[in-house]
Motif scaffolding. Structure first.
Motif: not given
Length: 127
Positions: A14-26
């Motif tokens: 939640a803090h990192a904003g990691l959402e699979l398939g929602q946006r690119p992730i580095t």
């Protein structure tokens, strides 16, 4: 497999904003979240996660309203998969190796970013 890549904590996601398939992730995001989660698990701050610390963390995770589900969920086999040298404890290097290795498999063009398309392809292989 890609979901396992991000087997970290739900609060961290939640803090990192990691959402699979929602946006690119580095790759850097994955590493940062994995390091944060490792620090949360390493209760005695000795640089290793013991089986007891792992179990305590899982209990805390399971007590969350969503039971810690999500991209950063730590599964019951996390410890065994991460303790690659079999010494009965997980170092930060071991904890980082698995999610970064899985990230690298998903990052097909090796640009350090798992695009939404690359995440979608990676998800096909995890079923």
């Amino acid at each position: 497999m890609f979901v396992a890549l991000l087997s970290l904590s739900a609060a961290s996601a939640a803090h990192a904003g990691l959402e699979l398939g929602q946006r690119p992730i580095t790759r850097a995001e994955v590493a940062a979240v994995a390091k944060k989660q490792f620090a949360e698990m390493d209760a005695d701050r000795n640089g290793f996660v013991s089986p007891a610390e792992f179990e305590r963390y899982r209990e805390l995770q399971n007590a969350q309203p969503d039971q810690g589900r999500g991209l950063t969920h730590i599964g019951r086999s996390w410890f065994d998969k991460c303790d690659t040298n079999g010494d009965g404890k997980v170092s930060q290097a071991e904890a980082l190796a698995r999610p970064l290795g899985l990230f690298d498999m998903a990052d097909a063009n090796r640009d350090g970013v798992a695009s939404v398309a690359e995440q979608s392809v990676a998800m096909l292989f995890m079923k």
